[in-house]
Design a protein around this motif. Structure first.
Motif, mmCIF file in Angstrom:
data_model
loop_
_atom_site.group_PDB
_atom_site.id
_atom_site.type_symbol
_atom_site.label_atom_id
_atom_site.label_comp_id
_atom_site.label_asym_id
_atom_site.label_seq_id
_atom_site.Cartn_x
_atom_site.Cartn_y
_atom_site.Cartn_z
ATOM 1 N N SER A 173 0.709 -1.281 -0.040
ATOM 2 C CA SER A 173 0.230 0.190 0.042
ATOM 3 C C SER A 173 0.922 1.131 0.037
ATOM 4 C CB SER A 173 -0.950 -0.122 1.176
ATOM 5 O OG SER A 173 -0.132 -0.047 2.420
ATOM 6 N N ASN A 174 2.233 1.065 0.144
ATOM 7 C CA ASN A 174 3.063 2.162 0.364
ATOM 8 C C ASN A 174 2.948 2.998 1.502
ATOM 9 O OD1 ASN A 174 4.861 1.534 -1.773
ATOM 10 N ND2 ASN A 174 3.359 2.439 -3.189
ATOM 11 N N ILE A 175 2.223 2.481 2.350
ATOM 12 C CA ILE A 175 1.724 3.161 3.666
ATOM 13 C C ILE A 175 2.505 2.286 4.925
ATOM 14 C CG2 ILE A 175 0.182 4.292 5.131
ATOM 15 C CD1 ILE A 175 -1.571 4.489 2.779
ATOM 16 N N VAL A 176 3.409 3.008 5.533
ATOM 17 C CA VAL A 176 3.880 2.304 6.641
ATOM 18 C C VAL A 176 3.418 2.937 7.877
ATOM 19 C CG1 VAL A 176 6.420 1.967 7.823
ATOM 20 C CG2 VAL A 176 6.064 1.680 5.327
ATOM 21 N N GLY A 177 3.156 2.324 8.917
ATOM 22 C CA GLY A 177 2.466 3.060 10.142
ATOM 23 C C GLY A 177 3.510 3.144 11.159
ATOM 24 N N TYR A 178 3.659 4.201 12.165
ATOM 25 C CA TYR A 178 4.669 3.928 12.980
ATOM 26 C C TYR A 178 4.111 4.504 14.202
ATOM 27 C CZ TYR A 178 10.001 4.468 14.196
ATOM 28 O OH TYR A 178 10.845 4.222 14.806
ATOM 29 N N ILE A 179 4.330 3.583 15.234
ATOM 30 C CA ILE A 179 3.801 3.989 16.558
ATOM 31 C C ILE A 179 5.071 4.655 17.421
ATOM 32 C CG2 ILE A 179 2.763 3.111 18.865
ATOM 33 C CD1 ILE A 179 1.560 0.865 16.983
ATOM 34 N N GLY A 180 4.729 5.826 17.589
ATOM 35 C CA GLY A 180 5.994 6.687 18.433
ATOM 36 C C GLY A 180 5.437 6.738 19.747
ATOM 37 N N SER A 181 6.386 6.913 20.751
ATOM 38 C CA SER A 181 6.030 7.001 22.239
ATOM 39 C C SER A 181 6.005 8.317 22.446
ATOM 40 C CB SER A 181 7.189 6.045 23.076
ATOM 41 O OG SER A 181 8.392 6.491 22.605
ATOM 42 N N TYR A 182 6.835 9.106 22.882
ATOM 43 C CA TYR A 182 7.108 10.305 22.966
ATOM 44 C C TYR A 182 8.174 10.975 21.929
ATOM 45 C CZ TYR A 182 5.301 9.169 27.407
ATOM 46 O OH TYR A 182 4.617 8.583 28.739
ATOM 47 N N PRO A 183 7.630 12.387 21.414
ATOM 48 C CA PRO A 183 8.341 12.804 20.622
ATOM 49 C C PRO A 183 9.752 13.364 20.947
ATOM 50 C CG PRO A 183 6.654 14.202 21.209
ATOM 51 C CD PRO A 183 6.302 12.869 21.912
ATOM 52 N N ILE A 184 10.646 12.509 21.511
ATOM 53 C CA ILE A 184 11.899 12.890 22.102
ATOM 54 C C ILE A 184 12.978 12.380 20.877
ATOM 55 C CG2 ILE A 184 11.288 12.760 24.480
ATOM 56 C CD1 ILE A 184 12.662 9.870 24.491
ATOM 57 N N PRO A 185 14.283 12.703 21.031
ATOM 58 C CA PRO A 185 15.214 13.030 20.093
ATOM 59 C C PRO A 185 15.383 11.127 19.764
ATOM 60 C CG PRO A 185 15.992 14.541 21.466
ATOM 61 C CD PRO A 185 14.636 13.928 22.141
ATOM 62 N N GLU A 186 15.422 10.508 20.569
ATOM 63 C CA GLU A 186 15.571 9.097 20.502
ATOM 64 C C GLU A 186 14.597 8.382 19.476
ATOM 65 O OE1 GLU A 186 16.999 6.200 23.006
ATOM 66 O OE2 GLU A 186 16.049 4.949 21.457
ATOM 67 N N VAL A 187 13.355 8.761 19.639
ATOM 68 C CA VAL A 187 12.193 8.200 18.741
ATOM 69 C C VAL A 187 12.361 8.868 17.349
ATOM 70 C CG1 VAL A 187 9.739 7.815 18.612
ATOM 71 C CG2 VAL A 187 10.954 7.755 20.897
ATOM 72 N N ILE A 188 12.516 10.327 17.551
ATOM 73 C CA ILE A 188 12.610 10.920 16.232
ATOM 74 C C ILE A 188 13.705 10.476 15.072
ATOM 75 C CG2 ILE A 188 12.985 13.166 15.031
ATOM 76 C CD1 ILE A 188 11.442 14.128 17.498
ATOM 77 N N ARG A 189 14.882 10.108 15.970
ATOM 78 C CA ARG A 189 16.062 9.561 15.169
ATOM 79 C C ARG A 189 15.442 8.114 14.366
ATOM 80 N NH1 ARG A 189 19.049 10.292 19.750
ATOM 81 N NH2 ARG A 189 19.151 8.117 20.305
ATOM 82 N N VAL A 213 -5.571 1.958 14.401
ATOM 83 C CA VAL A 213 -5.889 3.229 13.698
ATOM 84 C C VAL A 213 -4.911 3.348 12.239
ATOM 85 C CG1 VAL A 213 -5.466 5.768 13.531
ATOM 86 C CG2 VAL A 213 -6.794 4.622 15.418
ATOM 87 N N LEU A 214 -3.933 2.837 12.506
ATOM 88 C CA LEU A 214 -2.997 2.829 11.385
ATOM 89 C C LEU A 214 -3.366 1.910 10.283
ATOM 90 C CD1 LEU A 214 0.514 3.253 13.417
ATOM 91 C CD2 LEU A 214 -0.496 4.716 11.716
ATOM 92 N N ILE A 215 -3.786 0.683 10.817
ATOM 93 C CA ILE A 215 -4.131 -0.252 9.812
ATOM 94 C C ILE A 215 -5.201 0.223 9.113
ATOM 95 C CG2 ILE A 215 -5.011 -2.863 9.421
ATOM 96 C CD1 ILE A 215 -3.355 -3.362 12.068
ATOM 97 N N GLU A 216 -6.149 0.715 9.730
ATOM 98 C CA GLU A 216 -7.510 1.313 8.947
ATOM 99 C C GLU A 216 -7.107 2.365 8.037
ATOM 100 O OE1 GLU A 216 -10.186 2.495 12.201
ATOM 101 O OE2 GLU A 216 -10.455 0.503 12.853
ATOM 102 N N GLN A 217 -6.044 2.905 8.298
ATOM 103 C CA GLN A 217 -5.532 4.067 7.484
ATOM 104 C C GLN A 217 -4.687 3.446 5.986
ATOM 105 O OE1 GLN A 217 -3.568 7.341 9.522
ATOM 106 N NE2 GLN A 217 -5.583 7.829 10.370
ATOM 107 N N GLY A 218 -4.816 2.092 6.067
ATOM 108 C CA GLY A 218 -4.103 1.477 5.088
ATOM 109 C C GLY A 218 -2.523 0.967 5.143
ATOM 110 N N ALA A 219 -2.127 1.064 6.394
ATOM 111 C CA ALA A 219 -0.927 0.769 6.535
ATOM 112 C C ALA A 219 -0.657 -0.732 6.469
ATOM 113 C CB ALA A 219 -0.306 1.303 7.924
ATOM 114 N N ASP A 220 0.213 -1.491 5.900
ATOM 115 C CA ASP A 220 0.389 -2.652 5.774
ATOM 116 C C ASP A 220 1.555 -3.210 6.419
ATOM 117 O OD1 ASP A 220 2.001 -2.124 4.072
ATOM 118 O OD2 ASP A 220 1.183 -3.283 2.241
#
Lengths: 360, 357
Positions: free
Chosen positions: B148-164, B202-209
């Motif tokens: 689907s060309n959609i990758v879902g990403y579950i972030g925890s907190y928007p801290i540098p570690e996760v953003i990296r 939510v991500l899967i419903e939005q088409g993420a595979d």
């Protein structure tokens, strides 16, 4: 056959005895639970209840009881007034967060100015923040008749989002390398809610908790408003005839409990915690509901219940560290306390009769 | 002053009292942010603790407290461990940073190791792993695998570690699939199975595979399994119970060698404050087995990437890379320095959406 029948009058004896019986029952069943986990039950119970008070390192734990208990008592006192009048503020956790945010926000706005008036302003802002957050369910209830339980509870989650946003944005420490969380108020003397006497755990929040207990006691027993609160809870119709204006009472009870929760948040964020961070709130607002009921909605009872709850937290941590008890077992143990309290509460209003065979 | 003195005296007294005994037993404390059974982050730290026990046997005693909230409670737990005679304390969450520093001040003779933070002291080290190296491998697999060309990403907190991690995965997914898009959901928790499952759904419903997660529970794996044709990656721990599908590979945190090393240093008296950031090469970041759900050529490409990162031949942040706003970040062939990576608070070009502020 066992028959449960309603008492004509709630039992005075049981209303006092229930909390004690509940604690004892919790100890017994908790002990069984710990035994089932392969720990010595007597040692585990002793670690939880004895170690923090009289153990080897009690000099450290006793002050910590104050630190842990103060926010619980402060919030629970506010909640109890509303609960007595049948006004259910379940969202103290949210008011606690917002109080911390507004209070810390004022402090951080003054940073790095050192002046005597910074902390008092922070205290006022904290109380105001909590009050304002509680006014949302209050006004919605008064104007539109919404359910304050739902609205106040839902606002907790809104407050949590607000907290996350503040930790990542407006209040973020500019010297924090992009990491979330505000400056640490512990290193800002004018904004630091330090211990009043070092080593005692006594910070302004503890003082405020004690003052709140006395204030609530006087209000309930000596003041017209306290009478109205009690009357509304016990006989709403009679209260109406006695000239109680429900709307005013709702605004007062929710507002006061919100302000006290906000204060608790401010004292926590400027003292023991030190900084606004995403995970700042650890459930004091919810635990305070247990404390309020454990204390029979009575100011002195709440003081004792807050101490007891703090004891199970601190003792529970010691039991984890020393005996390897899992955290979940400690949480079950704390949950049991409320469970047994509510279960034995039945005996206050009902009595159990063992009907003999002759009835049949 | 009085309190600090009191504690210091107590610690000193304890040090003297236990000195005779301590010769044969080193006491090591661990403070965990989640339950040891989370199957992810805390689970792996606890595996490290068990490895320490295994390695040193009777020479060490370990204690741990789990599910400790970040803040004053953590401070109390650490103090309790220090009072209890711990020689070395590992505090394993970012939010323990200030509490660790506070307690370390009161117990100058106790060594502290704080995971993923940036504040150090004479008796406080910091350590972390270059998880972004593992994210590069995941990104490559994700880019190949998504239909689907959609990758879902579950972030925890928007801290540098996760953003990296997001940036690294995105760069390597785009390299193999120029059409790939990332959808990012912030869960604002490290461990909350219910919230994580919601985010995954939510991500899967939005088409993420393909679902990548930076949270610690296996709930997203279960959600992907229930949804059917979705693949996932184990986070922090192998999560092999969801292999071969949805879990097609994983990032495994391997703290054991580091923990054993540091305990040994305390025993030898050679412990010094340091800042460690180890990756695939040193073995702190492991790549879990890539299952047969991944085509052989993709698997080979992933393993090649892993090897080139491990050998130091390739850096996952190698230019040309632009920032999200189109401004230049790294020139052709330039690699990112650790300072920028440590405080990373921007997306690279191509990622949609804003980092929550």
């Amino acid at each position: 056959m066992i028959v449960i029948e309603k008492r004509p009058q709630p039992s005075q004896l049981w209303s006092v005895a229930t909390p004690i019986v509940a604690v004892v029952a919790t100890m017994i069943v908790g002990g069984l639970l710990f035994a089932a986990l392969g720990k010595n039950p007597v040692e585990a119970i002793a670690t939880i209840f004895w170690e923090p008070l009289f153990g080897e390192y009690a000099f450290y734990y006793r002050p910590q009881l104050l630190v842990k208990g103060a926010p619980l008592v402060l919030i629970a006192i506010g909640l109890s007034l509303g609960f007595r009048a049948g006004i259910w503020n379940i969202g103290a956790e949210g008011q606690y967060i917002v109080g911390a945010l507004t209070g810390a926000g004022v402090g951080l706005a003054f940073y790095p100015l050192e002046a005597w008036y910074v902390f008092p302003l922070m205290v006022m802002a904290g109380a105001l923040g909590g009050w304002a957050w509680a006014m949302i369910p209050a006004i919605l209830k008064v104007r539109f008749g919404t359910n304050e339980i739902l609205v106040s509870l839902m606002l907790v989650y809104v407050a949590e989002q607000l907290l996350a946003s503040m930790s990542l944005g407006l209040l973020k420490n500019p010297e924090g390398f992009g990491f979330p969380g505000s400056r640490n108020l512990q290193s800002y003397p004018s904004g630091h809610n330090a211990e009043l006497i070092e080593g005692t755990g006594m910070h302004w929040g503890v003082v405020a908790a004690f003052v709140a207990v006395i204030f609530a006691y006087v209000l309930l027993n000596r003041h017209m408003l306290g009478y109205q609160i009690r009357l509304t809870g016990e006989a709403p119709r009679a209260a109406r005839f006695a000239g109680v204006r429900p709307a005013r009472l709702i605004l007062f009870c929710l507002g006061l409990s919100g302000a006290l929760a906000g204060l608790a948040g401010l004292f926590e964020v400027s003292g023991p915690s030190g900084q606004v961070s995403i995970d700042f709130n650890v459930g004091y607002g919810f635990t305070a509901i247990i404390v309020a009921f454990l204390g029979r909605l009575h100011p002195v009872g709440i003081l004792l219940a807050g101490g007891l709850m703090a004891l199970t937290y601190i003792g529970g941590e010691i039991a984890q560290g020393n005996l390897g008890l899992p955290a979940a077992a400690i949480q079950v143990f704390q949950g049991m306390l409320l469970f047994f309290l509510l279960a034995f509460d039945l005996l206050t209003n009902y009595r159990i009769r063992f009907a003999g065979k002759e009835v049949a | 002053m009085k309190f600090t003195k009191l504690l210091a005296t107590a610690a000193l007294g304890l040090g003297l009292a236990t000195a005779a005994v301590a010769q044969d037993k080193t006491k090591v404390g661990f403070v965990y942010v989640g339950p040891v059974g989370d199957g992810g982050w805390t689970y792996e730290h606890n595996e490290g603790r068990l490895a320490v026990e295994e390695h040193f046997g009777d020479k060490v005693e370990t204690v741990f407290v789990e599910s400790v909230p970040e803040g004053p409670d953590a401070e109390r737990v650490m103090t309790q461990m220090a009072l209890g005679g711990a020689d070395l304390i590992f505090t394993t969450s970012f939010g323990y940073m200030d509490p660790t520093i506070n307690v370390a001040k009161k117990f100058p003779d106790v060594k502290f190791e704080h995971a993923t933070g940036y504040k150090r002291a004479d008796n406080v080290s910091t350590y972390s792993a270059r998880f972004y190296e593992g994210r590069a491998v995941q990104g490559l697999i994700a880019g190949h695998m998504t239909e689907s060309n959609i990758v879902g990403y579950i972030g925890s907190y928007p801290i540098p570690e996760v953003i990296r991690g997001i940036n690294s995965a995105f760069i390597h997914a785009r390299k193999v699939n120029p059409d790939v898009q990332f959808k990012i959901v912030w869960a604002y928790t490290w461990f909350d199975p219910a919230k994580e499952a919601d985010a995954a759904n939510v991500l899967i419903e939005q088409g993420a595979d393909v679902i990548l997660q930076h949270t610690d529970s296996t709930a997203p794996q279960a959600a992907a399994q229930a949804a059917g044709d979705v693949i996932t990656f184990g986070q922090a721990s192998d999560m092999a119970e969801y292999a071969p599908k949805p879990r097609v590979s994983s990032i495994i945190d391997n703290w054991a060698p580091y923990y054993i090393d540091r305990v040994q240093a305390v025993m030898d008296g050679t412990w010094e404050s340091q800042d460690v950031w180890h990756g695939i090469g040193e073995g702190m970041v492991g790549i879990g087995e890539i299952t047969d759900a991944v085509p052989a050529d993709v698997k080979q490409a992933a393993l090649d990437l892993k090897d080139s990162i491990a050998s130091g031949e390739y850096h996952p942040f190698t230019g040309p890379i632009k920032k999200q706003d189109g401004s230049d970040w790294l020139a052709e062939g330039e690699t990112a320095d650790d300072g920028t990576l440590a405080g990373m608070n921007f997306y690279v070009e191509g990622i949609e959406g804003d980092i929550p502020q």
